[in-house]
Design an enzyme around this catalytic site. Structure first.
Site, PDB file in Angstrom:
ATOM      1  N   HIS A  85      -1.509   8.526   6.173  1.00 44.46           N
ATOM      2  CA  HIS A  85      -2.525   6.648   5.304  1.00 44.46           C
ATOM      3  C   HIS A  85      -3.684   6.673   5.634  1.00 44.46           C
ATOM      4  O   HIS A  85      -4.943   6.557   5.330  1.00 44.46           O
ATOM      5  CB  HIS A  85      -0.930   5.650   5.953  1.00 44.46           C
ATOM      6  CG  HIS A  85      -1.579   4.220   5.094  1.00 44.46           C
ATOM      7  ND1 HIS A  85      -1.424   4.432   3.672  1.00 44.46           N
ATOM      8  CD2 HIS A  85      -2.301   3.415   5.815  1.00 44.46           C
ATOM      9  CE1 HIS A  85      -0.959   3.604   3.247  1.00 44.46           C
ATOM     10  NE2 HIS A  85      -1.430   2.692   4.674  1.00 44.46           N
ATOM     11  N   GLU A 102      -0.163   5.170  13.001  1.00 47.23           N
ATOM     12  CA  GLU A 102       0.422   6.301  12.563  1.00 47.23           C
ATOM     13  C   GLU A 102       0.550   7.286  13.805  1.00 47.23           C
ATOM     14  O   GLU A 102       1.885   7.793  13.104  1.00 47.23           O
ATOM     15  CB  GLU A 102       0.162   6.127  11.017  1.00 47.23           C
ATOM     16  CG  GLU A 102       0.397   7.143  10.200  1.00 47.23           C
ATOM     17  CD  GLU A 102      -0.584   7.739   9.639  1.00 47.23           C
ATOM     18  OE1 GLU A 102      -0.141   7.768   8.020  1.00 47.23           O
ATOM     19  OE2 GLU A 102      -1.423   6.539   8.832  1.00 47.23           O
ATOM     20  N   CYS A 111       0.472  -1.209   0.489  1.00 50.96           N
ATOM     21  CA  CYS A 111       0.373  -0.073   0.450  1.00 50.96           C
ATOM     22  C   CYS A 111       0.495   0.945   0.046  1.00 50.96           C
ATOM     23  O   CYS A 111       0.492   2.549  -0.065  1.00 50.96           O
ATOM     24  CB  CYS A 111      -1.249  -0.144   1.524  1.00 50.96           C
ATOM     25  SG  CYS A 111      -1.931  -1.465   1.112  1.00 50.96           S
ATOM     26  N   LYS A 145      -8.902   8.241   2.909  1.00 52.06           N
ATOM     27  CA  LYS A 145      -9.428   7.008   2.654  1.00 52.06           C
ATOM     28  C   LYS A 145     -11.503   6.926   3.015  1.00 52.06           C
ATOM     29  O   LYS A 145     -11.811   5.955   2.674  1.00 52.06           O
ATOM     30  CB  LYS A 145      -8.851   6.288   3.424  1.00 52.06           C
ATOM     31  CG  LYS A 145      -7.864   5.620   2.454  1.00 52.06           C
ATOM     32  CD  LYS A 145      -6.964   3.987   3.497  1.00 52.06           C
ATOM     33  CE  LYS A 145      -6.038   4.683   2.725  1.00 52.06           C
ATOM     34  NZ  LYS A 145      -4.578   4.912   2.909  1.00 52.06           N
ATOM     35  N   HIS A 159      -9.861   1.939   1.116  1.00 49.08           N
ATOM     36  CA  HIS A 159      -8.259   2.005   0.630  1.00 49.08           C
ATOM     37  C   HIS A 159      -8.036   1.734  -0.914  1.00 49.08           C
ATOM     38  O   HIS A 159      -8.348   0.104  -0.932  1.00 49.08           O
ATOM     39  CB  HIS A 159      -8.361   1.097   1.638  1.00 49.08           C
ATOM     40  CG  HIS A 159      -6.620   0.656   1.624  1.00 49.08           C
ATOM     41  ND1 HIS A 159      -5.385   1.225   1.067  1.00 49.08           N
ATOM     42  CD2 HIS A 159      -5.788   0.714   2.855  1.00 49.08           C
ATOM     43  CE1 HIS A 159      -3.928   1.437   1.703  1.00 49.08           C
ATOM     44  NE2 HIS A 159      -4.322   0.395   3.078  1.00 49.08           N
ATOM     45  N   PHE A 177       1.617  -3.581   3.782  1.00 50.30           N
ATOM     46  CA  PHE A 177       2.242  -4.893   4.905  1.00 50.30           C
ATOM     47  C   PHE A 177       3.930  -4.670   3.750  1.00 50.30           C
ATOM     48  O   PHE A 177       4.204  -4.834   2.794  1.00 50.30           O
ATOM     49  CB  PHE A 177       1.334  -6.359   3.138  1.00 50.30           C
ATOM     50  CG  PHE A 177      -0.737  -6.114   4.144  1.00 50.30           C
ATOM     51  CD1 PHE A 177      -0.061  -5.149   4.926  1.00 50.30           C
ATOM     52  CD2 PHE A 177      -1.191  -6.787   3.518  1.00 50.30           C
ATOM     53  CE1 PHE A 177      -2.181  -5.421   6.060  1.00 50.30           C
ATOM     54  CE2 PHE A 177      -2.464  -6.258   3.999  1.00 50.30           C
ATOM     55  CZ  PHE A 177      -2.375  -6.153   5.231  1.00 50.30           C
TER      56      PHE A 177
END
Length: 409
Positions: free
Chosen positions: A304, A315, A164, A333, A338, A397
């Site tokens: 993010h 985060e 991502c 988002k 996402h 990831f």
């Protein structure tokens, strides 16, 4: 700290997102904080039947029947966004020096729709009917190849795959190509379309997706106290990058400038971020150092912000250490869901538009910010502001982290 490399301008933007088909439509929906999640008939009966799909996307009408037939949807999205970005930059592939044009795109899952369809054909007892186009349609790298073919771009062409964070990594990589004089124009960004039953089911079984399927408008709620997972989405974000001097020479008007890039690895876990946020903090501080800026120079962070318990906590911890309460933070988002590998590029484009228009979009879906999140989260409505510098963050990831610094000059 003075800059030691050419400033890189964003001269064109193309967006194909759940917020709209095209940059203008996408920006308007994101700016106004209008969620796009809805129940998806293709996912009916699954543990999570919500998605955020690009509205009104007709590949045959947009790129032609023969081209659409040969390509997977993740490439369809990228082609349309790339064409818009190049046109928006005022460039004409028929007249540019293609050998000096690079294509750098982020993707993680490739053509999942093609792969699943052809597996069903093979294991359904019809191996002779498996398409010979299966491999070139589904390979991740082919999206850069097909965009290069479509635009006549004969410079460096590659795909970054940092989950991502892929879109942000692509922008940082393309910027380096420009700084090193490996190209004069870079068509750069990210794309993903993996809203297939097997992929969505796998993400659901991981515990990554929301269970708030009964309230689509609030299913994606970044930094909210009641967040429980993300809404899967598709989309593509493409930017045209040029050195500032080259853009000025042809009298192009930049949206913003990519001043800094930083990347790091958590080296912690396959899917969970380092709970201390040390990795993303290193990436942000590296991007700031690259830009020659201090944390106090940053007035806005496009986070993010996935709406998952672990990402948002990690985060927020890292951003709090770097910026304190001094930067207005938002996550798109809440609107788009996402978009996976496309997220970093879509959000970098939105950050450039935020700087250009002087408006920070709100974090849609979020009502009660987690008390542990000690940040200035923009809520409810767009916030008029005139930030001169902003940061866009991405986590993926594998422990991949990336951060971009964008400025108005």
């Amino acid at each position: 700290m003075p800059l030691t490399h050419p400033n890189v301008a964003v001269t064109g933007i193309g967006l194909v997102t759940p917020a709209g088909l095209g940059t203008q439509a996408s920006w308007a929906t994101i700016r106004d904080g209008i969620p796009t999640a809805s129940h998806d008939p293709a996912l009916a009966g699954l543990g999570c039947d919500l998605s955020c799909r690009v509205p009104g996307f007709d590949a045959t009408a947009l790129i032609g029947r023969r081209t659409a037939w040969r390509l997977d949807r993740f490439t369809h999205l990228a082609l349309v966004a790339a064409r818009e970005a190049v046109a928006d930059a005022g460039l004409d592939p028929a007249t540019w020096d293609g050998a000096r044009v690079a294509v750098v795109l982020g993707n993680s899952l490739g053509g999942t729709a093609t792969t699943e369809e052809q597996y069903r054909t093979y294991y359904g007892g019809a191996p002779d009917e498996v398409s010979p186009l299966t491999v070139p349609k589904s390979m991740s790298n082919m999206v850069a190849g097909y965009v290069a073919m479509d635009l006549g771009a004969r410079g460096p062409s590659l795909v970054t795959a940092t989950a991502c964070a892929s879109g942000s990594t692509a922008i940082g990589t393309a910027r380096q190509l420009l700084v090193l004089d490996q190209c004069d124009i870079a068509v750069v960004g990210g794309t993903e379309s993996a809203l297939t039953p097997a992929t969505v089911t796998a993400l659901h079984h991981m515990g990554a997706l929301t269970r708030h399927t009964h309230e689509p408008d609030r299913a994606s709620r970044p930094f909210d106290a009641d967040r429980d997972g993300f809404v899967p989405a598709e989309g593509a974000g493409i930017l045209v990058l040029e050195r500032e001097a080259d853009a000025a020479a042809r009298r192009a008007t930049p949206y913003a400038f990519v001043r800094g890039f930083g990347a790091s690895s958590d080296a912690h876990h396959a899917t969970a971020p380092d709970p201390q946020g040390a990795g993303i903090e290193r990436a942000v501080r590296a991007a700031l150092a690259d830009a020659g800026l201090a944390p106090g120079d940053i007035a806005h962070v496009n986070a993010h912000g996935t709406s998952t318990p672990l990402n948002d906590a990690t985060e927020a911890t890292a951003l709090g250490r770097v910026f304190g309460h001094g930067a207005a933070v938002t996550s798109v988002k809440g609107v788009t869901g996402h978009t996976l590998a496309a997220a970093g590029a879509v959000e970098a484009a939105v950050t450039a538009l935020t700087l250009h228009h002087g408006v920070i979009p709100p974090t849609a879906g979020t009502v009660s910010v987690d008390p542990a999140v000690e940040l200035d989260i923009v809520l409810e409505a767009p916030r008029k502001s005139a930030p001169q510098a902003a940061v866009s963050t991405s986590l993926g990831f594998g422990g991949h982290n990336a951060a971009l610094v964008l400025t108005t000059a």
